[in-house]
Scaffold this motif. Structure first.
Motif, PDB file in Angstrom:
ATOM      1  N   VAL A  12      34.772  36.426  42.234  1.00 15.18           N
ATOM      2  CA  VAL A  12      35.451  36.723  43.502  1.00 15.18           C
ATOM      3  C   VAL A  12      36.968  36.808  43.380  1.00 15.18           C
ATOM      4  O   VAL A  12      37.575  37.754  43.901  1.00 15.18           O
ATOM      5  N   PRO A  13      37.660  35.861  42.710  1.00 10.05           N
ATOM      6  CA  PRO A  13      39.130  35.956  42.668  1.00 10.05           C
ATOM      7  C   PRO A  13      39.645  37.229  42.008  1.00 10.05           C
ATOM      8  O   PRO A  13      40.710  37.731  42.376  1.00 10.05           O
ATOM      9  N   GLY A  14      38.923  37.772  41.044  1.00  8.93           N
ATOM     10  CA  GLY A  14      39.391  38.966  40.351  1.00  8.93           C
ATOM     11  C   GLY A  14      38.926  40.262  40.972  1.00  8.93           C
ATOM     12  O   GLY A  14      39.624  41.280  40.884  1.00  8.93           O
ATOM     13  N   HIS A  15      37.750  40.255  41.590  1.00  8.40           N
ATOM     14  CA  HIS A  15      37.160  41.503  42.070  1.00  8.40           C
ATOM     15  C   HIS A  15      37.042  41.578  43.587  1.00  8.40           C
ATOM     16  O   HIS A  15      36.782  42.667  44.119  1.00  8.40           O
ATOM     17  N   GLY A  16      37.204  40.453  44.274  1.00  7.63           N
ATOM     18  CA  GLY A  16      37.001  40.449  45.711  1.00  7.63           C
ATOM     19  C   GLY A  16      35.551  40.175  46.046  1.00  7.63           C
ATOM     20  O   GLY A  16      34.646  40.399  45.230  1.00  7.63           O
ATOM     21  N   HIS A  17      35.321  39.677  47.262  1.00  2.52           N
ATOM     22  CA  HIS A  17      33.979  39.251  47.659  1.00  2.52           C
ATOM     23  C   HIS A  17      32.982  40.404  47.627  1.00  2.52           C
ATOM     24  O   HIS A  17      31.863  40.263  47.110  1.00  2.52           O
ATOM     25  N   GLY A  18      33.371  41.555  48.180  1.00  4.80           N
ATOM     26  CA  GLY A  18      32.444  42.671  48.259  1.00  4.80           C
ATOM     27  C   GLY A  18      32.031  43.193  46.896  1.00  4.80           C
ATOM     28  O   GLY A  18      30.839  43.418  46.640  1.00  4.80           O
ATOM     29  N   ILE A  40      32.854  46.807  37.482  1.00  6.40           N
ATOM     30  CA  ILE A  40      33.888  46.027  36.794  1.00  6.40           C
ATOM     31  C   ILE A  40      34.985  46.954  36.288  1.00  6.40           C
ATOM     32  O   ILE A  40      36.184  46.655  36.429  1.00  6.40           O
ATOM     33  N   ASP A  41      34.595  48.086  35.713  1.00  7.88           N
ATOM     34  CA  ASP A  41      35.587  49.060  35.249  1.00  7.88           C
ATOM     35  C   ASP A  41      36.469  49.534  36.399  1.00  7.88           C
ATOM     36  O   ASP A  41      37.683  49.738  36.240  1.00  7.88           O
ATOM     37  N   GLY A  42      35.857  49.716  37.577  1.00  9.04           N
ATOM     38  CA  GLY A  42      36.635  50.147  38.737  1.00  9.04           C
ATOM     39  C   GLY A  42      37.696  49.145  39.124  1.00  9.04           C
ATOM     40  O   GLY A  42      38.827  49.514  39.466  1.00  9.04           O
ATOM     41  N   LEU A  67      43.421  47.489  39.052  1.00  9.03           N
ATOM     42  CA  LEU A  67      44.479  46.576  38.620  1.00  9.03           C
ATOM     43  C   LEU A  67      45.518  47.320  37.797  1.00  9.03           C
ATOM     44  O   LEU A  67      46.729  47.102  37.965  1.00  9.03           O
ATOM     45  N   LEU A  68      45.073  48.209  36.904  1.00  9.33           N
ATOM     46  CA  LEU A  68      46.007  48.988  36.100  1.00  9.33           C
ATOM     47  C   LEU A  68      46.864  49.878  36.988  1.00  9.33           C
ATOM     48  O   LEU A  68      48.074  50.010  36.762  1.00  9.33           O
ATOM     49  N   SER A  94      49.017  39.136  37.544  1.00  7.98           N
ATOM     50  CA  SER A  94      48.672  38.335  36.368  1.00  7.98           C
ATOM     51  C   SER A  94      47.524  37.381  36.674  1.00  7.98           C
ATOM     52  O   SER A  94      46.605  37.213  35.850  1.00  7.98           O
ATOM     53  N   ARG A  95      47.571  36.756  37.853  1.00  9.00           N
ATOM     54  CA  ARG A  95      46.485  35.839  38.226  1.00  9.00           C
ATOM     55  C   ARG A  95      45.168  36.590  38.351  1.00  9.00           C
ATOM     56  O   ARG A  95      44.110  36.091  37.951  1.00  9.00           O
ATOM     57  N   ARG A  96      45.233  37.789  38.890  1.00 11.33           N
ATOM     58  CA  ARG A  96      43.998  38.567  39.033  1.00 11.33           C
ATOM     59  C   ARG A  96      43.453  38.961  37.666  1.00 11.33           C
ATOM     60  O   ARG A  96      42.246  38.922  37.432  1.00 11.33           O
ATOM     61  N   GLY A  97      44.347  39.325  36.738  1.00 10.83           N
ATOM     62  CA  GLY A  97      43.898  39.672  35.405  1.00 10.83           C
ATOM     63  C   GLY A  97      43.212  38.509  34.712  1.00 10.83           C
ATOM     64  O   GLY A  97      42.155  38.675  34.079  1.00 10.83           O
ATOM     65  N   ARG A  98      43.780  37.327  34.828  1.00 11.92           N
ATOM     66  CA  ARG A  98      43.163  36.146  34.218  1.00 11.92           C
ATOM     67  C   ARG A  98      41.845  35.801  34.904  1.00 11.92           C
ATOM     68  O   ARG A  98      40.881  35.377  34.244  1.00 11.92           O
ATOM     69  N   ALA A  99      41.796  35.989  36.216  1.00 11.14           N
ATOM     70  CA  ALA A  99      40.548  35.720  36.938  1.00 11.14           C
ATOM     71  C   ALA A  99      39.449  36.674  36.477  1.00 11.14           C
ATOM     72  O   ALA A  99      38.277  36.281  36.383  1.00 11.14           O
TER      73      ALA A  99
END
Length: 273
Positions: A64-70, A91-93, A98-99, A237-242
């Motif tokens: 969830v923290p990296g990709h969102g709930h949906g 996941i690729d999306g 993020l990129l 950065s936090r999202r990337g690590r998540a």
């Protein structure tokens, strides 16, 4: 993989819920949404879970923290249905998004740096008239920094028609000189035009640039925006690590046999409890 290979340990909904500060209803909702594999039922219709379900819950909460709930829900549903390639596509999306966010941030930072460098290039006002103050502008504004469309376009190396197009798109907001009717660009307008020029050179569309310039205006200029950009960078950065953490959990879950479990038909529901 047969159901008895999941794990012989049985867990109640409350057991999963307590470990993550959730309600038992949330656990049931997660199962219905496909986040958790279908639960076994007792002869009386009670749900029973296993450590595999507990692992699925950990994976979802890590995603969830990296990709969102949906998106995290869609990833888990795809995995539990055996559609692993669809999960990878989702996941690729998220990684592509993020990129794109990183590139946008870098473009804004470059535009601000180029803006600072461009301040050294003077823009000479058109000599036929002196621009008047912008109605409602803050007192004490440096009127000497105001200019007309021709000199500004020449300094930026663009056509005046381009500046008029940017004005229609909301990128710049010049006012009209009350004596001559000419467009007058004050210091903030010149700043916005410089930023728009740099972002356009970076390949950004007008409708992508407009919200970035709105952030500059809301912040009160490029200097206050630095703090917002720093916060933006930290969030990325936090999202990337998540995403890394979520990927590690998901890989372990795949190894545990989630695809095989999802392919086994669920038992008949006796009661919804």
């Amino acid at each position: 993989m047969a159901r008895n290979l999941q794990n012989s340990d049985r867990l109640r909904p409350v057991d999963l819920a307590r470990g993550h500060g959730l309600s038992t209803q949330a656990i049931r909702n997660y199962e219905e949404a496909g986040i958790l594999p279908a639960a076994d039922r007792t002869p009386h219709g009670y749900r029973t879970y296993t450590p595999l379900h507990a692992h699925a819950l950990r994976v979802f909460l890590a995603l969830v923290p990296g990709h969102g709930h949906g998106t995290a829900t869609s990833i888990m549903r795809a995995v539990n249905e055996g559609a692993v390639e669809e999960a990878f596509r989702l996941i690729d999306g998220s990684h592509a998004e993020l990129l794109d966010d990183r590139r946008t941030l870098e473009a804004v930072e470059r535009a601000l740096r180029d803006l600072d460098a461009g301040e050294a290039t003077p823009i000479r006002p058109k000599p036929t008239a002196q621009p008047g103050p912008r109605p409602g502008a803050a007192s004490g504004a440096a009127s000497g920094r105001a200019t007309f469309i021709g000199p500004l376009a020449e300094t930026l190396g663009i056509r005046p028609a381009t500046l008029r197009k940017w004005e229609r798109a909301g990128l710049v907001r010049p006012h009209r000189d009350p004596l001559t009717g000419y467009r007058v660009y004050d210091e903030a307008d010149v700043r916005d035009a410089r930023m728009a020029h740099q972002l356009r050179r970076g390949g950004y569309l007008l409708d992508q640039i407009a919200p970035l310039l709105a952030q500059v205006r809301t912040a009160g200029g490029p200097e206050p925006l630095e703090a917002a950009l720093s916060s933006w960078r930290d969030r990325l950065s936090r999202r990337g690590r998540a995403m890394l953490s979520g990927a590690a959990e998901l890989e372990a879950y795949l190894r545990s046999g989630a695809e095989a479990v999802a392919s086994v038909p669920s038992t008949t529901v006796v009661a919804d409890r």
